[in-house]
Design an enzyme around this catalytic site. Structure first.
Site, mmCIF file in Angstrom:
data_model
loop_
_atom_site.group_PDB
_atom_site.id
_atom_site.type_symbol
_atom_site.label_atom_id
_atom_site.label_comp_id
_atom_site.label_asym_id
_atom_site.label_seq_id
_atom_site.Cartn_x
_atom_site.Cartn_y
_atom_site.Cartn_z
ATOM 1 N N GLU A 52 32.797 35.776 54.546
ATOM 2 C CA GLU A 52 34.239 36.143 54.319
ATOM 3 C C GLU A 52 35.384 35.665 55.233
ATOM 4 O OE1 GLU A 52 35.081 39.929 54.102
ATOM 5 O OE2 GLU A 52 36.275 39.904 52.615
ATOM 6 N N LYS A 72 38.746 38.484 45.539
ATOM 7 C CA LYS A 72 38.165 39.370 45.081
ATOM 8 C C LYS A 72 38.765 40.870 44.607
ATOM 9 C CE LYS A 72 37.151 42.721 49.544
ATOM 10 N NZ LYS A 72 37.403 42.589 51.012
ATOM 11 N N CYS A 77 32.772 40.908 49.402
ATOM 12 C CA CYS A 77 32.741 41.899 51.301
ATOM 13 C C CYS A 77 32.577 43.488 49.782
ATOM 14 C CB CYS A 77 33.585 41.538 51.715
ATOM 15 S SG CYS A 77 33.026 42.570 53.135
HETATM 16 N N1 LIG Z 1 35.028 44.312 55.181
HETATM 17 C C1 LIG Z 1 34.989 44.743 53.013
HETATM 18 O O1 LIG Z 1 35.669 44.318 52.417
HETATM 19 C C2 LIG Z 1 33.952 45.738 52.709
HETATM 20 C C3 LIG Z 1 33.195 46.590 53.749
HETATM 21 O O2 LIG Z 1 33.878 46.475 54.602
HETATM 22 C C4 LIG Z 1 32.582 47.648 53.819
HETATM 23 O O3 LIG Z 1 32.696 47.852 52.228
HETATM 24 O O4 LIG Z 1 32.075 48.332 54.055
#
Ligand SMILES: NC(=O)CC(=O)C(=O)O
Length: 296
Positions: free
Chosen positions: A63, A133, A174
């Site tokens: 990411e 996302k 994520c």
């Molecule tokens: N950074 C994200 O999108 C998600 C995350 O860090 C988490 O769910 O914990």
């Protein structure tokens, strides 16, 4: 590694589709991301070529690999897909190395909106999928971490599945990993592997990263790949690292620590069917009393 008819292994796929009988080799690139966008992109390109030398067929990046992860950076680093600097570099690298590239994520500019977007390039350099996302990372854990992607980003509005040599692969980014329904729908649509570029942090990483990866793999009975940036303790947002690959039994088959590196592994899709026929929960769901449906 030889090509064969997919019928021999996975009856659900179309006839005459060719794929790698013993599976395919995936590379999860856990790279350091700095402030210099062009350097980040050049590093990603270098890693794609190195992964190809290691025999990879699919190379996945983390990411936010071209930009520091933080709401204050997204506008400055954002670019259009597929004509921005990063898209052009990934397309060229995929074509030159002749690999599929799951291009982690970049801040994408579309009109006056910004998205956190994963692009997928085939081995000719053609853009074959684009996932924005869906679930924005808005959390507040007092005295630990507060993050609000929705201050600057817009959420995607659809699920994304692409094909690699006849095999279906689902994408999430994520925070999307926390939403079991999304994984369930992609599994229902035939995915044997879900890839999540992600950057969990030093609070949620140790608690949930591996647990969620194993959870999605176990409840959907498929492979799950989690690809993180390397940890940089000088960054504003410190990533947990630990890029991880989980098999359809829910076991971690390979994992990195927090340092830069690339995880290379041969994914055997026949294990998906092995697990699903051994523990047939997919056929035992009580859709007469509950269900999960795709709306977009
Ligand atoms: N950074 C994200 O999108 C998600 C995350 O860090 C988490 O769910 O914990």
């Amino acid at each position: 590694m030889s090509d064969t008819s997919i019928d021999a292994v996975h009856p659900r796929f179309a006839k005459n589709t060719m794929f790698y009988n013993k599976g395919f080799r995936i590379a999860l690139v856990q790279m350091t991301v700095g402030m210099d966008k062009s350097k980040n992109v050049a590093q990603a390109v270098k890693e794609i070529h190195k992964a190809k030398e290691g025999g990879a067929h699919i190379v996945a990046l983390p990411e936010c690999f071209n930009s520091p992860y933080g709401t204050k950076y997204f506008n400055e680093y954002a670019e259009e897909v597929p004509c921005g600097e990063t898209s052009l570099a990934l397309s060229k690298a995929a074509a030159e190395a002749q690999v599929f590239v799951v291009g982690g994520t970049v801040p994408e500019r579309f009109g006056n909106k910004l998205y956190n977007t994963c692009t997928v390039w085939d081995n000719k350099g053609t853009l074959i999928a684009q996932h924005r996302k869906v679930h924005l990372f808005d959390i507040d854990i007092p005295n630990k971490i507060t993050f609000k992607e929705s201050e600057v980003l817009s959420p995607g509005d659809k699920l994304t599945v692409f094909e690699f040599n006849g095999a279906k692969i689902g994408l999430g980014i994520c925070y999307d990993l926390r939403f079991a329904e999304m994984a369930h729908i992609m599994a229902k649509e035939g995915c044997g592997l879900l890839i999540y570029p992600g950057a969990f942090n030093m609070t949620t990483g140790p608690k949930h990263w591996e647990l969620l990866g194993r959870g999605r793999a176990t409840d959907q009975q498929l492979w799950v790949a989690l690809v993180s940036p390397a940890r940089d303790t000088t960054a504003g947002y410190v990533a947990w690292g630990h890029s991880t690959l989980v098999d359809p039994w829910g076991e971690v088959v390979a994992k990195l620590d927090e340092k830069p590196g690339t995880l290379i592994y041969d994914i055997d899709l026949s294990i998906v069917e092995e697990v699903r026929s051994s523990i047939p929960i997919r056929l035992q769901r009580r859709t007469d009393i509950y269900d999960t449906v795709r709306k977009n």
